[in-house]
Scaffold this active site. Structure first.
Site, PDB file in Angstrom:
ATOM      1  N   GLU A  56       0.881  -1.165   0.000  1.00 20.23           N
ATOM      2  CA  GLU A  56       0.000   0.000   0.000  1.00 20.23           C
ATOM      3  C   GLU A  56       0.919   1.215   0.000  1.00 20.23           C
ATOM      4  O   GLU A  56       1.699   1.415   0.922  1.00 20.23           O
ATOM      5  CB  GLU A  56      -0.866  -0.035   1.260  1.00 20.23           C
ATOM      6  CG  GLU A  56      -1.983   0.971   1.283  1.00 20.23           C
ATOM      7  CD  GLU A  56      -2.722   0.938   2.617  1.00 20.23           C
ATOM      8  OE1 GLU A  56      -2.803  -0.135   3.255  1.00 20.23           O
ATOM      9  OE2 GLU A  56      -3.191   1.999   3.040  1.00 20.23           O
TER      10      GLU A  56
ATOM     11  N   ASP B 115      -4.918  11.064   8.944  1.00 18.00           N
ATOM     12  CA  ASP B 115      -3.717  10.381   9.400  1.00 18.00           C
ATOM     13  C   ASP B 115      -3.129  11.033  10.636  1.00 18.00           C
ATOM     14  O   ASP B 115      -3.306  12.224  10.869  1.00 18.00           O
ATOM     15  CB  ASP B 115      -2.671  10.362   8.274  1.00 18.00           C
ATOM     16  CG  ASP B 115      -3.053   9.380   7.187  1.00 18.00           C
ATOM     17  OD1 ASP B 115      -3.095   8.178   7.501  1.00 18.00           O
ATOM     18  OD2 ASP B 115      -3.328   9.817   6.065  1.00 18.00           O
TER      19      ASP B 115
ATOM     20  N   TYR C  69     -11.210  -2.692   3.826  1.00 20.26           N
ATOM     21  CA  TYR C  69     -10.207  -2.292   4.805  1.00 20.26           C
ATOM     22  C   TYR C  69     -10.958  -1.892   6.075  1.00 20.26           C
ATOM     23  O   TYR C  69     -11.620  -0.858   6.107  1.00 20.26           O
ATOM     24  CB  TYR C  69      -9.424  -1.105   4.224  1.00 20.26           C
ATOM     25  CG  TYR C  69      -8.227  -0.615   5.020  1.00 20.26           C
ATOM     26  CD1 TYR C  69      -8.100  -0.840   6.381  1.00 20.26           C
ATOM     27  CD2 TYR C  69      -7.215   0.088   4.380  1.00 20.26           C
ATOM     28  CE1 TYR C  69      -7.001  -0.374   7.081  1.00 20.26           C
ATOM     29  CE2 TYR C  69      -6.106   0.568   5.078  1.00 20.26           C
ATOM     30  CZ  TYR C  69      -6.017   0.330   6.431  1.00 20.26           C
ATOM     31  OH  TYR C  69      -4.937   0.809   7.118  1.00 20.26           O
TER      32      TYR C  69
END
Lengths: 408, 282
Positions: free
Chosen positions: B56, B67, B182
């Site tokens: 990834e 993030d 995911y």
């Protein structure tokens, strides 16, 4: 572009104003955004919500704010008594907390209470949108965390201390360049990590749907009052509206109720910093391109690789690389004229207003005044300009002293 | 609606192979261009040999809102070293010359792609050998933007499911998702906390009840035994912040990479791969 029948019907159900707006957020945020939208839709239709808003707006914020004929300034800019445009100030700097930010925070905190949220977070640049949530959180006994860039903390020390006095925790943001956009990033990070109890009060007409529309609705009290007050004072609509634009909430609040009165000319004044051609500015519409950031598509300051550039302005409140999506749409449809004023022009206007009218404006509306100063001399007294004096300048005296080389 | 030819589908082939081996997979996340384009190319090239089953690759962005500090810092290192989206695609093209099999997923934010131009980006990404996309700030509500064009161009579209995804939301998240799902095991940003095995197991079953896609679990996995635990209940474990922190630890005081930065990352991947291989899928 095909022009709409009305400029006031947006956004569509997905939060788009033309191609702008939307909900460009991580999946972790989607349930929160949808919950806020659902709660806001219900609140809008609930007379008790409006009644609460009206009560606090009147008794705590001090609304309606006056619409004041700035006669001395009108004469000064016109070059003699009775010459030049007739300039009115919408006195939103007289609101409790010192700016228009109180209108929006009041609305959102009532919504947060309605949703049973027990903790408030917010981002701030100039600190005005930090002081307003801190104030209402004190009133409603809610813990409050304000995200503020390290750079802004340094240049807005008085507001930082105000927030602390009011019981808020001020979180210094050092990521990125330590300004408003980074504060917004960190506030969003806080929100996804504390979904259960936390409400995020976004301070401007940006962010994912429903924020741009919701903040606009709360701020529209400014324009609604102006319509009534102008009717009383002059028996007609104004000819021109002028407001400064960072994210654009005070401007949208003034503009929105007039968008369909196409005979009313509307000017939004962006911060040109050192000059739009220098690259050191905060004029997203004049010097940016469409992009996606902070949950919406809008004009952004960015490089060719789509990386966000830092904005630059003497005014911390305008120092944001984006702009509310509805402004981007109004720009592309041509309904609103977006212009700009430099740091220097704003500083001059700041001093002029203080000296002539006895009103120390915030540096943000000083940008609006700088543009009024350009347009007023060529107009006659039968041309009525309303400028939103959206904040007071107490917070800026150190910045201005510094810019003028005065040691305090 | 997938336009992907199953025989040429690296991602499906890889998950099928993992199933045949009876083990879970390791998805290794690194940021393209971190700490600089050259060192990053060495890091990425060595990942398969170290035991990464899927790569990834983060596309650096100036404002990575979802993030945490580790990945944000890695993005900034890459950008400061001159990384761009165009160079990220070149990195994949370069990798693909030597490795025709390891799937590569690009992960990032929409604005650089929007600026690049959606059609040009998709054409270049497919040509370079990208297998799928994870675009953090494009939820199902904005599928017209990139998800549908990407699927039509033959790329997988991998979406994040979260602990707050209720049944209705999960349905929406799984629509138009391909390749794998995911699962974000904790609320919040990348790299900060980890979730308990039982809650992960319950969430994975919830997803599996509604979808035939493999489920990879990420957020907060740093050590081999955590990876092992995750693949005991899921199809793959995603490790990101720990690898990115290893890159950071391999920089000297001036922020320049030391010679062994790639080796250090590969060593950690090897440990994690050992953990994954010792886990039993249920």
């Amino acid at each position: 572009m095909e022009l709409p029948n009305s400029y006031r019907t947006g956004p569509d159900e997905r939060g788009h104003f033309g191609i702008f707006g939307g909900r460009y957020v991580a999946e972790t945020l989607m349930p929160l955004i949808l919950a806020v939208e659902k709660a806001y839709t219900a609140a809008r239709q609930d007379p008790s919500f409006q009644a609460d808003f009206d009560y606090y707006a009147k008794h705590y914020v001090g609304r309606p704010s006056p619409l004041y004929f700035a006669e001395r300034l009108s004469d000064e800019l016109g070059g003699g008594p009775g010459r030049g445009a007739k300039i009115y100030f919408k006195r939103d700097e007289l609101n409790h907390t010192g700016s228009h930010k109180a209108n929006n925070v009041l609305g959102q905190i009532l919504l947060a209470r309605r949703m049973g949220k027990t903790r408030i977070i917010a981002e701030t640049g100039a600190g005005q949108h930090g002081v307003a949530p801190a104030t209402f959180c004190a009133l409603f006994t809610l813990p409050c965390t304000i995200y503020m860039g390290q750079t802004d903390i340094e240049r807005q020390a008085p507001n930082v201390f105000r927030m602390k006095l009011l019981g808020a925790e001020v979180h210094s943001v050092t990521s990125g360049t330590g300004t408003l956009k980074d504060a917004m990033n960190d506030a969003l990070r806080d929100w996804v990590a504390n979904v259960e109890n936390t409400f995020y009060i976004i301070g401007t007409v940006a962010g994912p749907h429903p924020y741009p529309a919701m903040v606009r609705d709360f701020q529209s009290i400014i324009g609604k009052e102006v319509r009534e007050q102008m009717q009383e004072a002059e028996g007609r609509l104004p000819d021109s509206l002028v407001a400064c634009i960072g994210g654009g909430s005070n401007a949208m609040g003034l503009f929105h109720p007039f968008l369909d009165d196409t005979e009313v000319k509307i000017y939004g004044v962006e911060a040109a910093g050192l000059g739009v051609n220098t690259g050191e500015h905060a004029a997203s519409l004049t010097g940016g391109q469409p992009g996606v950031l902070h949950g919406n598509r809008t004009y952004l300051l960015q490089n060719d690789d789509g990386q966000i550039k830092d904005a630059f302005s003497i005014s911390a409140g305008l120092d944001y690389p984006g702009i509310g999506p509805e402004h981007s749409w109004l720009h592309e449809t041509g309904r609103v004229n977006y212009v700009s004023a430099t740091d220097e022009e704003a500083l001059d206007a700041f001093q002029l207003c203080s000296r002539i009218e006895g009103i120390i404006p915030a540096l943000e509306p000083a940008h609006a005044l700088a543009y009024v100063r350009k347009m007023a001399p060529d107009l006659n007294r039968d041309h009525i300009i309303v400028m939103n004096l959206c904040g007071r300048g107490d917070k800026d005296v150190f910045t201005v002293a510094d810019a003028l080389g005065v040691e305090l | 609606m997938s336009e992907i030819d199953p025989k040429n589908d690296r991602l499906n082939r890889r998950f099928a192979a993992l199933k045949a081996e009876g083990r879970g997979g390791l998805v290794a996340f690194v940021t393209a261009g971190d700490p600089n384009p050259e060192a990053s190319a060495r890091i990425v090239k060595g990942l398969p040999a170290a035991g990464a089953d899927i790569i990834e690759l983060g596309m650096p962005f100036s404002d990575p809102m979802a993030d945490g500090p580790s990945i944000q810092a890695s993005s900034l290192r890459a950008l400061n070293a001159g990384m761009t989206l165009r160079k990220t695609i070149e990195l994949v093209r370069d990798f693909r010359r030597d490795d025709p099999d390891t799937p590569i997923i690009l992960m990032g934010y929409y604005n650089p792609i929007y600026r690049y131009g959606v059609d040009a980006f998709l054409a270049d990404a497919v040509e370079a050998g990208v297998d799928g996309l994870i675009i953090v700030d494009l939820p199902p509500e904005e599928d017209d933007e990139l998800c549908l064009p990407a699927r039509a161009a033959g790329l997988h579209w991998i979406r994040l499911a979260t602990p707050t995804s209720d049944a209705e939301r999960l349905e929406k998240v799984l629509t138009n998702t391909s390749g794998f799902v995911y699962y974000v095991s904790v609320m919040g940003i990348t790299g900060t906390k980890s979730a308990a095995r039982d809650s992960i197991a319950a969430a994975v079953s919830r997803i599996k009840a509604r979808s035939d896609l493999p489920v990879a679990v990420g957020f907060g996995i740093r050590r081999p035994e955590q990876a092992q635990e995750v693949v005991s209940v899921a199809d793959a474990a995603v490790v990101g912040s720990a690898l990115v922190d290893t890159v950071k630890a391999g920089l000297d005081e001036a922020g320049q990479p030391q010679d062994d930065v790639a080796a250090a990352v590969h060593a950690l991947v090897r440990d994690l791969a050992t953990g994954v291989r010792s886990g039993q899928t249920e």
